[in-house]
Design a protein around this motif. Structure first.
Motif, mmCIF file in Angstrom:
data_model
loop_
_atom_site.group_PDB
_atom_site.id
_atom_site.type_symbol
_atom_site.label_atom_id
_atom_site.label_comp_id
_atom_site.label_asym_id
_atom_site.label_seq_id
_atom_site.Cartn_x
_atom_site.Cartn_y
_atom_site.Cartn_z
ATOM 1 N N VAL A 74 0.856 -1.182 0.000
ATOM 2 C CA VAL A 74 0.000 0.000 0.000
ATOM 3 C C VAL A 74 0.893 1.234 0.000
ATOM 4 O O VAL A 74 1.871 1.300 0.746
ATOM 5 N N ARG A 75 0.542 2.189 -0.840
ATOM 6 C CA ARG A 75 1.235 3.477 -0.925
ATOM 7 C C ARG A 75 0.471 4.473 -0.074
ATOM 8 O O ARG A 75 -0.745 4.628 -0.219
ATOM 9 N N GLU A 76 1.185 5.164 0.815
ATOM 10 C CA GLU A 76 0.553 6.151 1.685
ATOM 11 C C GLU A 76 1.270 7.481 1.535
ATOM 12 O O GLU A 76 2.506 7.539 1.585
ATOM 13 N N VAL A 77 0.496 8.548 1.346
ATOM 14 C CA VAL A 77 1.068 9.879 1.160
ATOM 15 C C VAL A 77 0.888 10.679 2.435
ATOM 16 O O VAL A 77 -0.220 10.811 2.957
ATOM 17 N N ASP A 78 2.001 11.210 2.958
ATOM 18 C CA ASP A 78 1.984 12.105 4.113
ATOM 19 C C ASP A 78 2.096 13.507 3.541
ATOM 20 O O ASP A 78 3.130 13.884 2.983
ATOM 21 N N GLU A 79 1.017 14.266 3.657
ATOM 22 C CA GLU A 79 0.957 15.584 3.020
ATOM 23 C C GLU A 79 2.021 16.545 3.538
ATOM 24 O O GLU A 79 2.314 17.545 2.927
ATOM 25 N N GLY A 80 2.593 16.254 4.689
ATOM 26 C CA GLY A 80 3.724 17.048 5.183
ATOM 27 C C GLY A 80 3.316 18.410 5.683
ATOM 28 O O GLY A 80 2.232 18.573 6.181
ATOM 29 N N PRO A 81 4.106 19.421 5.560
ATOM 30 C CA PRO A 81 5.303 19.431 4.742
ATOM 31 C C PRO A 81 6.472 18.770 5.435
ATOM 32 O O PRO A 81 6.503 18.775 6.653
ATOM 33 N N PRO A 82 7.410 18.241 4.714
ATOM 34 C CA PRO A 82 7.377 18.049 3.266
ATOM 35 C C PRO A 82 6.511 16.842 2.912
ATOM 36 O O PRO A 82 6.300 15.955 3.728
ATOM 37 N N LEU A 83 6.069 16.824 1.679
ATOM 38 C CA LEU A 83 5.286 15.700 1.167
ATOM 39 C C LEU A 83 6.193 14.471 1.125
ATOM 40 O O LEU A 83 7.291 14.538 0.592
ATOM 41 N N ARG A 84 5.744 13.386 1.734
ATOM 42 C CA ARG A 84 6.531 12.148 1.715
ATOM 43 C C ARG A 84 5.615 10.981 1.404
ATOM 44 O O ARG A 84 4.466 10.955 1.820
ATOM 45 N N VAL A 85 6.161 10.032 0.678
ATOM 46 C CA VAL A 85 5.409 8.838 0.311
ATOM 47 C C VAL A 85 6.056 7.650 1.000
ATOM 48 O O VAL A 85 7.273 7.480 0.962
ATOM 49 N N SER A 86 5.236 6.848 1.660
ATOM 50 C CA SER A 86 5.759 5.638 2.292
ATOM 51 C C SER A 86 4.986 4.434 1.770
ATOM 52 O O SER A 86 3.900 4.559 1.201
ATOM 53 N N TYR A 87 5.584 3.280 1.984
ATOM 54 C CA TYR A 87 5.007 2.025 1.522
ATOM 55 C C TYR A 87 5.014 1.041 2.677
ATOM 56 O O TYR A 87 5.952 1.009 3.474
ATOM 57 N N ARG A 88 3.949 0.259 2.743
ATOM 58 C CA ARG A 88 3.878 -0.801 3.745
ATOM 59 C C ARG A 88 3.224 -2.015 3.117
ATOM 60 O O ARG A 88 2.500 -1.901 2.125
ATOM 61 N N LEU A 89 3.491 -3.158 3.716
ATOM 62 C CA LEU A 89 2.867 -4.393 3.228
ATOM 63 C C LEU A 89 1.429 -4.471 3.701
ATOM 64 O O LEU A 89 1.099 -4.058 4.821
ATOM 65 N N THR A 90 0.585 -5.009 2.879
ATOM 66 C CA THR A 90 -0.785 -5.338 3.268
ATOM 67 C C THR A 90 -0.707 -6.637 4.085
ATOM 68 O O THR A 90 0.360 -7.269 4.156
ATOM 69 N N PRO A 91 -1.804 -7.073 4.676
ATOM 70 C CA PRO A 91 -1.775 -8.378 5.350
ATOM 71 C C PRO A 91 -1.326 -9.510 4.410
ATOM 72 O O PRO A 91 -0.587 -10.404 4.821
ATOM 73 N N SER A 92 -1.726 -9.458 3.141
ATOM 74 C CA SER A 92 -1.279 -10.481 2.185
ATOM 75 C C SER A 92 0.222 -10.409 1.975
ATOM 76 O O SER A 92 0.897 -11.433 1.884
ATOM 77 N N GLY A 93 0.753 -9.206 1.876
ATOM 78 C CA GLY A 93 2.198 -9.041 1.724
ATOM 79 C C GLY A 93 2.952 -9.486 2.958
ATOM 80 O O GLY A 93 3.985 -10.171 2.865
ATOM 81 N N ALA A 94 2.432 -9.126 4.128
ATOM 82 C CA ALA A 94 3.079 -9.514 5.387
ATOM 83 C C ALA A 94 3.071 -11.026 5.567
ATOM 84 O O ALA A 94 3.968 -11.588 6.207
ATOM 85 N N ALA A 95 2.089 -11.702 4.979
ATOM 86 C CA ALA A 95 2.013 -13.161 5.084
ATOM 87 C C ALA A 95 3.172 -13.850 4.360
ATOM 88 O O ALA A 95 3.402 -15.045 4.558
ATOM 89 N N LEU A 96 3.923 -13.101 3.559
ATOM 90 C CA LEU A 96 5.108 -13.662 2.882
ATOM 91 C C LEU A 96 6.294 -13.826 3.829
ATOM 92 O O LEU A 96 7.256 -14.519 3.490
ATOM 93 N N GLU A 97 6.247 -13.197 4.990
ATOM 94 C CA GLU A 97 7.406 -13.209 5.890
ATOM 95 C C GLU A 97 7.944 -14.605 6.200
ATOM 96 O O GLU A 97 9.154 -14.841 6.041
ATOM 97 N N PRO A 98 7.123 -15.561 6.601
ATOM 98 C CA PRO A 98 7.692 -16.889 6.891
ATOM 99 C C PRO A 98 8.372 -17.523 5.670
ATOM 100 O O PRO A 98 9.434 -18.139 5.798
#
Length: 119
Positions: A74-98
């Motif tokens: 998932v892409r998440e935008v922090d309006e800031g300032p400054p504007l920053r974009v972060s990424y995190r795993l969804t539950p499906s993505g996190a399930a890849l950890e093992p």
């Protein structure tokens, strides 16, 4: 002289569909390392670029878009300032950890190391 080869249906088995889908996505260059970074914690775009040596910003953007379309990131935008974009795993993505940890352990045991920070 030609040798006749015999085989049955078992010899013509195809690769499992799930394995094919996994490697079509995760088998692309850079995708595994990106997911491995995000397994640890969400990250800003610039931090991901630094964490995956050798990847261009364009390639990182493309891979993140693919992972997002697959429902793993998932892409998440922090309006800031400054504007920053972060990424995190969804539950499906996190399930890849093992699976990623198991692959890393397997690599430690079975693949020779080619040197620090090499491709």
């Amino acid at each position: 002289m030609a040798v006749e080869q015999r085989h049955d249906e078992a010899a013509c088995r195809q690769v499992d569909g799930g394995i094919t889908r996994v490697f079509q996505l995760l088998g692309k260059r850079w995708t595994g390392p990106i997911v491995a970074v995000l397994v640890e914690q969400p990250a800003h775009f610039a931090d991901l670029c630094r964490a995956v040596p050798g990847i261009s910003e364009r390639m990182l953007s493309d891979r993140l878009t693919e992972l997002g379309a697959a429902g793993l990131v998932v892409r998440e935008v922090d309006e800031g300032p400054p504007l920053r974009v972060s990424y995190r795993l969804t539950p499906s993505g996190a399930a890849l950890e093992p699976a990623l940890r198991a692959l890393g352990k397997w690599a430690e045991e079975h693949l020779p190391e080619s040197g620090p920070c090499t491709e």
